[in-house]
Every structure is written in structure tokens, then in C-alpha cells.
Design a protein around this motif. Structure first.
Motif, PDB file in Angstrom:
ATOM      1  N   GLY A 132       0.845  -1.184   0.000  1.00  0.00           N
ATOM      2  CA  GLY A 132       0.000   0.000   0.000  1.00  0.00           C
ATOM      3  C   GLY A 132       0.876   1.228   0.000  1.00  0.00           C
ATOM      4  O   GLY A 132       2.093   1.144  -0.232  1.00  0.00           O
ATOM      5  N   LEU A 133       0.292   2.389   0.277  1.00  0.00           N
ATOM      6  CA  LEU A 133       1.062   3.621   0.346  1.00  0.00           C
ATOM      7  C   LEU A 133       1.836   3.681   1.659  1.00  0.00           C
ATOM      8  O   LEU A 133       1.388   3.138   2.679  1.00  0.00           O
ATOM      9  CB  LEU A 133       0.124   4.831   0.239  1.00  0.00           C
ATOM     10  CG  LEU A 133      -0.657   4.939  -1.080  1.00  0.00           C
ATOM     11  CD1 LEU A 133      -1.642   6.106  -1.016  1.00  0.00           C
ATOM     12  CD2 LEU A 133       0.292   5.105  -2.261  1.00  0.00           C
ATOM     13  N   PRO A 134       2.997   4.335   1.684  1.00  0.00           N
ATOM     14  CA  PRO A 134       3.822   4.359   2.901  1.00  0.00           C
ATOM     15  C   PRO A 134       3.086   4.882   4.135  1.00  0.00           C
ATOM     16  O   PRO A 134       3.339   4.433   5.243  1.00  0.00           O
ATOM     17  CB  PRO A 134       4.989   5.274   2.518  1.00  0.00           C
ATOM     18  CG  PRO A 134       5.084   5.155   1.028  1.00  0.00           C
ATOM     19  CD  PRO A 134       3.674   4.996   0.542  1.00  0.00           C
ATOM     20  N   ASN A 135       2.173   5.866   3.935  1.00  0.00           N
ATOM     21  CA  ASN A 135       1.488   6.441   5.095  1.00  0.00           C
ATOM     22  C   ASN A 135       0.188   5.715   5.444  1.00  0.00           C
ATOM     23  O   ASN A 135      -0.584   6.188   6.283  1.00  0.00           O
ATOM     24  CB  ASN A 135       1.212   7.934   4.874  1.00  0.00           C
ATOM     25  CG  ASN A 135       0.268   8.180   3.707  1.00  0.00           C
ATOM     26  OD1 ASN A 135      -0.054   7.270   2.948  1.00  0.00           O
ATOM     27  ND2 ASN A 135      -0.175   9.431   3.570  1.00  0.00           N
ATOM     28  N   ASP A 136      -0.079   4.577   4.810  1.00  0.00           N
ATOM     29  CA  ASP A 136      -1.288   3.822   5.138  1.00  0.00           C
ATOM     30  C   ASP A 136      -1.199   3.145   6.501  1.00  0.00           C
ATOM     31  O   ASP A 136      -2.220   2.925   7.157  1.00  0.00           O
ATOM     32  CB  ASP A 136      -1.559   2.749   4.061  1.00  0.00           C
ATOM     33  CG  ASP A 136      -2.226   3.324   2.825  1.00  0.00           C
ATOM     34  OD1 ASP A 136      -2.829   4.409   2.924  1.00  0.00           O
ATOM     35  OD2 ASP A 136      -2.146   2.686   1.756  1.00  0.00           O
ATOM     36  N   TYR A 137      -0.007   2.787   6.922  1.00  0.00           N
ATOM     37  CA  TYR A 137       0.152   2.060   8.182  1.00  0.00           C
ATOM     38  C   TYR A 137      -0.096   2.996   9.364  1.00  0.00           C
ATOM     39  O   TYR A 137       0.550   4.030   9.505  1.00  0.00           O
ATOM     40  CB  TYR A 137       1.553   1.470   8.281  1.00  0.00           C
ATOM     41  CG  TYR A 137       1.806   0.692   9.550  1.00  0.00           C
ATOM     42  CD1 TYR A 137       1.168  -0.516   9.791  1.00  0.00           C
ATOM     43  CD2 TYR A 137       2.670   1.195  10.517  1.00  0.00           C
ATOM     44  CE1 TYR A 137       1.403  -1.226  10.965  1.00  0.00           C
ATOM     45  CE2 TYR A 137       2.917   0.496  11.694  1.00  0.00           C
ATOM     46  CZ  TYR A 137       2.271  -0.712  11.908  1.00  0.00           C
ATOM     47  OH  TYR A 137       2.495  -1.408  13.076  1.00  0.00           O
ATOM     48  N   LEU A 138      -1.046   2.619  10.243  1.00  0.00           N
ATOM     49  CA  LEU A 138      -1.399   3.437  11.394  1.00  0.00           C
ATOM     50  C   LEU A 138      -0.824   2.908  12.704  1.00  0.00           C
ATOM     51  O   LEU A 138      -0.588   3.688  13.628  1.00  0.00           O
ATOM     52  CB  LEU A 138      -2.929   3.534  11.515  1.00  0.00           C
ATOM     53  CG  LEU A 138      -3.656   4.249  10.368  1.00  0.00           C
ATOM     54  CD1 LEU A 138      -5.159   4.208  10.603  1.00  0.00           C
ATOM     55  CD2 LEU A 138      -3.175   5.690  10.243  1.00  0.00           C
ATOM     56  N   GLY A 139      -0.627   1.610  12.783  1.00  0.00           N
ATOM     57  CA  GLY A 139      -0.072   1.092  14.022  1.00  0.00           C
ATOM     58  C   GLY A 139      -0.456  -0.347  14.298  1.00  0.00           C
ATOM     59  O   GLY A 139      -1.220  -0.971  13.548  1.00  0.00           O
ATOM     60  N   MET A 140       0.075  -0.866  15.402  1.00  0.00           N
ATOM     61  CA  MET A 140      -0.156  -2.252  15.793  1.00  0.00           C
ATOM     62  C   MET A 140      -0.490  -2.289  17.279  1.00  0.00           C
ATOM     63  O   MET A 140       0.109  -1.580  18.088  1.00  0.00           O
ATOM     64  CB  MET A 140       1.094  -3.097  15.525  1.00  0.00           C
ATOM     65  CG  MET A 140       1.007  -4.536  16.001  1.00  0.00           C
ATOM     66  SD  MET A 140       2.539  -5.460  15.716  1.00  0.00           S
ATOM     67  CE  MET A 140       3.622  -4.719  16.960  1.00  0.00           C
ATOM     68  N   ASP A 141      -1.467  -3.111  17.639  1.00  0.00           N
ATOM     69  CA  ASP A 141      -1.837  -3.316  19.038  1.00  0.00           C
ATOM     70  C   ASP A 141      -1.641  -4.784  19.396  1.00  0.00           C
ATOM     71  O   ASP A 141      -2.036  -5.667  18.626  1.00  0.00           O
ATOM     72  CB  ASP A 141      -3.300  -2.929  19.282  1.00  0.00           C
ATOM     73  CG  ASP A 141      -3.577  -1.479  18.921  1.00  0.00           C
ATOM     74  OD1 ASP A 141      -2.819  -0.613  19.390  1.00  0.00           O
ATOM     75  OD2 ASP A 141      -4.532  -1.219  18.162  1.00  0.00           O
ATOM     76  N   VAL A 142      -1.034  -5.041  20.552  1.00  0.00           N
ATOM     77  CA  VAL A 142      -0.809  -6.409  21.021  1.00  0.00           C
ATOM     78  C   VAL A 142      -1.429  -6.570  22.403  1.00  0.00           C
ATOM     79  O   VAL A 142      -1.189  -5.751  23.291  1.00  0.00           O
ATOM     80  CB  VAL A 142       0.698  -6.748  21.083  1.00  0.00           C
ATOM     81  CG1 VAL A 142       0.894  -8.177  21.600  1.00  0.00           C
ATOM     82  CG2 VAL A 142       1.344  -6.590  19.714  1.00  0.00           C
ATOM     83  N   GLU A 143      -2.245  -7.600  22.560  1.00  0.00           N
ATOM     84  CA  GLU A 143      -2.856  -7.904  23.855  1.00  0.00           C
ATOM     85  C   GLU A 143      -2.555  -9.365  24.198  1.00  0.00           C
ATOM     86  O   GLU A 143      -2.785 -10.250  23.388  1.00  0.00           O
ATOM     87  CB  GLU A 143      -4.373  -7.721  23.810  1.00  0.00           C
ATOM     88  CG  GLU A 143      -4.848  -6.363  23.348  1.00  0.00           C
ATOM     89  CD  GLU A 143      -6.333  -6.391  23.056  1.00  0.00           C
ATOM     90  OE1 GLU A 143      -7.113  -6.877  23.895  1.00  0.00           O
ATOM     91  OE2 GLU A 143      -6.714  -5.948  21.953  1.00  0.00           O
ATOM     92  N   VAL A 144      -2.038  -9.592  25.404  1.00  0.00           N
ATOM     93  CA  VAL A 144      -1.820 -10.946  25.903  1.00  0.00           C
ATOM     94  C   VAL A 144      -2.483 -11.051  27.275  1.00  0.00           C
ATOM     95  O   VAL A 144      -2.109 -10.326  28.200  1.00  0.00           O
ATOM     96  CB  VAL A 144      -0.319 -11.296  26.008  1.00  0.00           C
ATOM     97  CG1 VAL A 144      -0.144 -12.665  26.654  1.00  0.00           C
ATOM     98  CG2 VAL A 144       0.333 -11.272  24.627  1.00  0.00           C
ATOM     99  N   ASP A 145      -3.475 -11.913  27.374  1.00  0.00           N
ATOM    100  CA  ASP A 145      -4.179 -12.150  28.634  1.00  0.00           C
ATOM    101  C   ASP A 145      -3.942 -13.598  29.058  1.00  0.00           C
ATOM    102  O   ASP A 145      -4.123 -14.517  28.250  1.00  0.00           O
ATOM    103  CB  ASP A 145      -5.678 -11.896  28.483  1.00  0.00           C
ATOM    104  CG  ASP A 145      -5.977 -10.456  28.073  1.00  0.00           C
ATOM    105  OD1 ASP A 145      -5.406  -9.548  28.694  1.00  0.00           O
ATOM    106  OD2 ASP A 145      -6.766 -10.257  27.135  1.00  0.00           O
TER     107      ASP A 145
END
Length: 309
Positions: free
Chosen positions: A275-288
Motif C-alpha cells: 500500500g502507500l507508505p502512510n497507510d500504516y497506522l499502528g499495531m496493538d498487542v494484547e496478551v491475557d
């Protein structure tokens, strides 16, 4: 005997729908004498066009997903329930005392050495001998040094002398960086201990998975996300866990997912997108992680070699 339930969810967010390449997922714990998977499932959104399960070169469980179409969200959620049998320290292993004899061929038998060689080979430059000198401080200057004591002392020294800090992204620091700064994440401490052990001619590997606390109210550093520690091969004990972040010797509260020679081979999730370079917004990780203590009310019959029932 704890029954451990683990929920691990990773979500990637994008500004616009993007295309996804192949993703490799390592969420499923390894089976062994001390951990037995009771159930495991992996939910992926959007649904992959192909999902297959393989074992990598180390025997780790890897799910490979391929996708058709585009999406602005990509999520992976693993749910696992497993039976975990803690083996604190060297208790219950009935190991002989292993003496440090200089490592390599002096420590390991001729049959084992070819298979351990890559785990003994050092991977980081040490131009000023700092790692080697730090590792040698755990070898007695006079008299015999017990390997069990040497490695336990090294584990507790990192726990006591280095400051822990969460760092969820990026490769581990080099061992010399960790020695200089006296701080790091769990994977930084694992890499330092592995390289120190290898400097002594010992076979060591990188372990990745989860850490929990079976003791109510007692937290473990590295909880709430994936965790990393070291494994070292002792002639009479086999592969033993050493978690310098928490000062754990043995597998207490540690759930193995991946065992590798290099930390880069133990990434829980990685893949590509277009995709376009600025398409990436972020990543969230949850471990319960939830722990239920199961008390055995019936004694387990012990079988001698050659017996069956």
C-alpha cells in the motif's frame, strides 16, 4: 498443576485497505514433558485464502496464512489452554553434578557435539573481550565450578544488577550494549546470557513464549506480552530454562512457544503488506493469561521401563 489459558491478539491498522502478503504465526506452545496443549485455535480477520500448519527447522509450530483481497484491519487471535508442570530449578530432575571443564568438547560428548555446535558458536563481536570477561566472573578461580551453580549465579546477577525496561519493537541490543547501559528488555537479557554462555563454550538457545504468575498478587516482569529467556544444555540435565529477567531457574511460570538459535527466528508474527507508505497506522498487542490450579487427588502410577498397562 496449573491449567494456563492464554489469549494473544495482534491487530494491524491501516488508513486505507491494503493487500497482504504471506504471514507466519507462532502462537501455539510446544508440547513437552512439562507442558501439554489441551486446546488451541487461531482466528484471523480477514479470513485467509490459505492457512496451513508446519514445523520449522527447530520443530516449532508455525501457521502460514495467505490472503486475497484488501482490508484496513488485519488481526490474529490465538487462544490456548495447556497443562503446565512447573519444575523449579534443578529439583526433581535427578541430575548429576556437571562440572565446568572449559566448554565445547571438554563438556559435551563426541556424539552430542556436532548437533550442539551451532548453539555454541558465538554470534556477536567482542573486540575488547567484555562479554568474555563478564562470563568468566562466574567461574571459580580456584577449584571446580559446578555448571548448575555457574548458570544460576549468572541468571540472578542479571536480575540483580541490570534495570528492566519494556521495549516491544525492534531487534535485541547487542550484548556489549546491554553490558554498557546495564539495562534492557527481556530479549536483551536473554541475548546477553546466551552469548555469555557461548563464550564459555556452552550450548545456548533463545526461547520465546509467555510468562505468568501462579502466585496470587505476584507479578512477573514481561507479563502482558510475549517474553524471552535462555536455554542452556547441560550434559546430565538436558536443556534447562534460565530467565534472567525474573531470576527464574527452571520452567516455573514459563510457557515455551519457540526455541531458536537466533532471536530473529523466534518472531511471533511477521509478514508483508502492500500500500502507500502512510497507510500504516499502528499495531496493538494484547496478551491475557489466566491460571487455574488443579490439585491431583489420585496418585499417578509410576511405570518402570518395560512395563505397560
Amino acid at each position: 498443576m496449573p491449567i494456563v489459558s492464554i489469549r494473544h491478539r495482534t491487530t494491524y491498522r491501516y488508513r486505507n485497505p491494503v493487500a497482504f502478503g504471506e504471514h507466519r504465526v507462532m502462537f501455539r506452545p510446544l508440547e513437552g514433558y512439562d507442558q501439554r496443549v489441551l486446546s488451541a485455535e487461531l482466528a484471523i480477520t480477514p479470513e485467509p485464502s490459505l492457512l496451513r500448519n508446519v514445523h520449522d527447522v527447530f520443530g516449532n509450530c508455525v501457521s502460514i496464512a495467505r490472503f486475497a483481497g484488501r482490508s484496513d484491519v488485519l488481526s490474529f487471535e490465538g487462544r490456548v489452554e495447556l497443562e503446565h508442570t512447573p519444575q523449579p530449578g534443578f529439583a526433581g530432575l535427578d541430575c548429576d553434578v556437571d562440572l565446568y571443564r572449559g566448554g565445547g568438547a571438554q563438556t559435551y560428548g563426541a556424539d552430542d557435539l556436532p548437533d550442539l555446535a551451532r548453539s555454541i558458536a558465538r554470534q556477536h563481536p567482542d573486540p575488547d573481550g567484555e562479554i568474555a570477561a563478564w562470563a568468566r566472573r562466574f567461574v571459580r578461580p580456584v577449584g571446580a565450578t559446578r555448571l548448575q551453580t555457574l548458570l544460576s549465579d549468572m541468571t540472578h546477577a542479571i536480575r540483580a544488577e541490570f534495570a528492566y525496561g519494556v521495549r516491544l519493537h525492534g531487534e535485541p541490543q547487542s550484548p556489549t550494549q546491554t553490558l554498557a547501559s546495564r539495562r534492557g528488555s527481556c530479549r536483551d537479557f536473554a541475548v546477553l546470557m546466551i552469548e555469555a554462555a557461548r563464550n564459555l563454550g556452552l550450548a545456548a538457545r533463545f526461547a520465546s513464549g509467555y510468562v505468568y504468575s501462579a502466585t496470587r498478587g505476584k507479578g512477573r516482569a514481561g507479563g502482558g506480552h510475549t517474553h524471552a529467556w535462555a536455554r542452556v544444555y547441560l550434559p546430565s540435565c538436558g536443556w534447562i530454562e534460565f530467565d534472567p529477567t525474573n531470576g527464574i531457574v527452571g520452567n516455573t511460570d514459563l510457557v515455551r512457544v519457540a526455541i531458536t538459535r537466533d532471536p530473529r527466528q523466534a518472531t511471533p508474527l511477521h509478514g508483508t503488506w502492500s500500500g502507500l507508505p502512510n497507510d500504516y497506522l499502528g499495531m496493538d498487542v494484547e496478551v491475557d493469561i489466566a491460571v487455574e490450579e488443579v490439585v491431583l487427588t489420585q496418585p499417578v502410577a509410576q511405570l518402570r521401563v518395560g512395563e505397560s498397562r
